[in-house]
Design a protein around this motif. Structure first.
Motif, mmCIF file in Angstrom:
data_model
loop_
_atom_site.group_PDB
_atom_site.id
_atom_site.type_symbol
_atom_site.label_atom_id
_atom_site.label_comp_id
_atom_site.label_asym_id
_atom_site.label_seq_id
_atom_site.Cartn_x
_atom_site.Cartn_y
_atom_site.Cartn_z
ATOM 1 N N GLY A 1 0.813 -1.217 0.000
ATOM 2 C CA GLY A 1 0.000 0.000 0.000
ATOM 3 C C GLY A 1 0.841 1.258 0.000
ATOM 4 N N PHE A 2 1.923 1.237 0.769
ATOM 5 C CA PHE A 2 2.817 2.396 0.816
ATOM 6 C C PHE A 2 3.437 2.645 -0.559
ATOM 7 N N CYS A 3 3.924 1.592 -1.199
ATOM 8 C CA CYS A 3 4.539 1.740 -2.534
ATOM 9 C C CYS A 3 3.531 2.267 -3.541
ATOM 10 N N TYR A 4 2.312 1.754 -3.488
ATOM 11 C CA TYR A 4 1.268 2.225 -4.400
ATOM 12 C C TYR A 4 1.024 3.722 -4.184
ATOM 13 N N ALA A 5 0.855 4.126 -2.916
ATOM 14 C CA ALA A 5 0.589 5.535 -2.616
ATOM 15 C C ALA A 5 1.778 6.407 -3.036
ATOM 16 N N TYR A 6 2.977 5.929 -2.764
ATOM 17 C CA TYR A 6 4.172 6.692 -3.118
ATOM 18 C C TYR A 6 4.267 6.869 -4.642
ATOM 19 N N LEU A 7 4.058 5.796 -5.373
ATOM 20 C CA LEU A 7 4.143 5.888 -6.838
ATOM 21 C C LEU A 7 3.044 6.779 -7.407
ATOM 22 N N GLN A 8 1.865 6.741 -6.815
ATOM 23 C CA GLN A 8 0.779 7.634 -7.248
ATOM 24 C C GLN A 8 1.171 9.096 -7.036
ATOM 25 N N GLN A 9 1.762 9.376 -5.887
ATOM 26 C CA GLN A 9 2.166 10.749 -5.579
ATOM 27 C C GLN A 9 3.319 11.204 -6.479
ATOM 28 N N GLU A 10 4.253 10.314 -6.757
ATOM 29 C CA GLU A 10 5.361 10.668 -7.656
ATOM 30 C C GLU A 10 4.847 10.964 -9.059
ATOM 31 N N ALA A 11 3.867 10.195 -9.510
ATOM 32 C CA ALA A 11 3.290 10.444 -10.840
ATOM 33 C C ALA A 11 2.550 11.776 -10.878
ATOM 34 N N ALA A 12 2.056 12.220 -9.718
ATOM 35 C CA ALA A 12 1.315 13.481 -9.650
ATOM 36 C C ALA A 12 2.220 14.665 -9.323
ATOM 37 N N GLY A 13 3.526 14.462 -9.307
ATOM 38 C CA GLY A 13 4.427 15.584 -9.074
ATOM 39 C C GLY A 13 5.294 15.465 -7.836
ATOM 40 N N GLY A 14 5.206 14.389 -7.125
ATOM 41 C CA GLY A 14 6.062 14.187 -5.964
ATOM 42 C C GLY A 14 5.360 14.452 -4.645
ATOM 43 N N LEU A 15 6.028 14.062 -3.583
ATOM 44 C CA LEU A 15 5.479 14.262 -2.248
ATOM 45 C C LEU A 15 5.503 15.743 -1.897
ATOM 46 N N GLN A 16 4.507 16.159 -1.168
ATOM 47 C CA GLN A 16 4.365 17.560 -0.797
ATOM 48 C C GLN A 16 4.793 17.777 0.655
ATOM 49 N N PRO A 17 5.298 18.962 0.964
ATOM 50 C CA PRO A 17 5.595 19.260 2.366
ATOM 51 C C PRO A 17 4.292 19.487 3.126
ATOM 52 N N THR A 18 4.337 19.249 4.428
ATOM 53 C CA THR A 18 3.156 19.460 5.267
ATOM 54 C C THR A 18 3.096 20.927 5.654
ATOM 55 N N VAL A 19 2.048 21.607 5.209
ATOM 56 C CA VAL A 19 1.893 23.032 5.477
ATOM 57 C C VAL A 19 1.179 23.238 6.815
ATOM 58 N N TYR A 20 0.125 22.481 7.051
ATOM 59 C CA TYR A 20 -0.592 22.565 8.317
ATOM 60 C C TYR A 20 -1.120 21.174 8.665
ATOM 61 N N LEU A 21 -1.366 20.965 9.935
ATOM 62 C CA LEU A 21 -1.898 19.678 10.403
ATOM 63 C C LEU A 21 -3.416 19.755 10.485
ATOM 64 N N SER A 22 -4.067 18.907 9.732
ATOM 65 C CA SER A 22 -5.524 18.834 9.767
ATOM 66 C C SER A 22 -5.947 17.712 10.706
ATOM 67 N N TRP A 23 -7.237 17.524 10.844
ATOM 68 C CA TRP A 23 -7.747 16.444 11.707
ATOM 69 C C TRP A 23 -7.351 15.095 11.137
ATOM 70 N N VAL A 24 -7.199 14.982 9.819
ATOM 71 C CA VAL A 24 -6.773 13.721 9.204
ATOM 72 C C VAL A 24 -5.340 13.397 9.631
ATOM 73 N N HIS A 25 -4.470 14.394 9.577
ATOM 74 C CA HIS A 25 -3.084 14.194 9.998
ATOM 75 C C HIS A 25 -3.030 13.720 11.448
ATOM 76 N N LEU A 26 -3.706 14.474 12.295
ATOM 77 C CA LEU A 26 -3.667 14.168 13.724
ATOM 78 C C LEU A 26 -4.267 12.798 14.024
ATOM 79 N N ALA A 27 -5.392 12.498 13.412
ATOM 80 C CA ALA A 27 -6.054 11.216 13.676
ATOM 81 C C ALA A 27 -5.169 10.047 13.256
ATOM 82 N N LEU A 28 -4.557 10.141 12.090
ATOM 83 C CA LEU A 28 -3.731 9.035 11.611
ATOM 84 C C LEU A 28 -2.426 8.908 12.391
ATOM 85 N N MET A 29 -1.796 10.038 12.730
ATOM 86 C CA MET A 29 -0.546 9.971 13.492
ATOM 87 C C MET A 29 -0.796 9.498 14.923
ATOM 88 N N ILE A 30 -1.814 10.045 15.569
ATOM 89 C CA ILE A 30 -2.131 9.609 16.932
ATOM 90 C C ILE A 30 -2.591 8.165 16.921
#
Length: 174
Positions: A33-62
């Motif tokens: 799953g990680f490889c799939y997500a990574y390759l999808q993001q690379e095809a769309a222009g690469g990984l993006q920096p985190t500008v702000y933490l949303s509830w999705v970020h917090l929920a998944l990290m916590i």
């Protein structure tokens, strides 16, 4: 079925083979799953920096952190239930099942990191994934970990890593 009838409890090769195959399969699941997500993001222009933490970020990290802590706590509690009267094979079967359970928790944590990467496409979740892989490696099933966690005697330690048969009824078989 008595523990001694299980093939993986017959000798060190079978036991460590089963432990390692299980360990690596549990790492490989979220890796796909990680490889799939990574390759999808690379095809769309690469990984993006985190500008702000949303509830999705917090929920998944916590969630990833809590899953690791819950798994570790359950594992440590289970280790406290080990009885010194258990046979060597019962101890090995116990370790196999409890370490598999612990690694399932770690797998879930990695899956949350892979999901975060898929949903956000941000570097942050690649880092979370890498951190969980480090946690996985810290709890890799090694002879040293088994001896320490099960509090094996010196004779049991020799039996664990030696080439002899684990079967209690057939000591003459090698």
């Amino acid at each position: 079925m008595p523990a001694s009838d299980k093939k993986y409890l017959q000798n060190a090769y079978e036991y460590f083979h089963r432990l390692n195959v299980t360990f690596y399969l549990l790492i490989a699941g979220p890796l796909v799953g990680f490889c799939y997500a990574y390759l999808q993001q690379e095809a769309a222009g690469g990984l993006q920096p985190t500008v702000y933490l949303s509830w999705v970020h917090l929920a998944l990290m916590i969630g990833a952190a809590l899953v690791i802590l819950l798994g570790y706590r359950n594992y440590q509690r289970a280790l406290q239930t080990i009885d010194t009267d258990w046979s060597f094979q019962e101890k090995l079967a116990f370790f196999y099942h409890k370490s598999r359970e612990l690694h399932l928790y770690f797998m879930l944590s990695n899956a949350l990191a892979a999901l975060g990467l898929y949903l956000t496409g941000e570097h942050l979740f690649a880092g979370v994934y890498a951190i969980v892989l480090v946690v996985f490696s810290l709890f890799r099933p090694t002879p040293r970990r088994i001896v320490r966690d099960l509090k094996l005697t010196k004779a049991e330690k020799e039996k664990l890593v030696g080439g002899q048969d684990y079967g209690e009824s057939n000591p003459e078989e090698s």
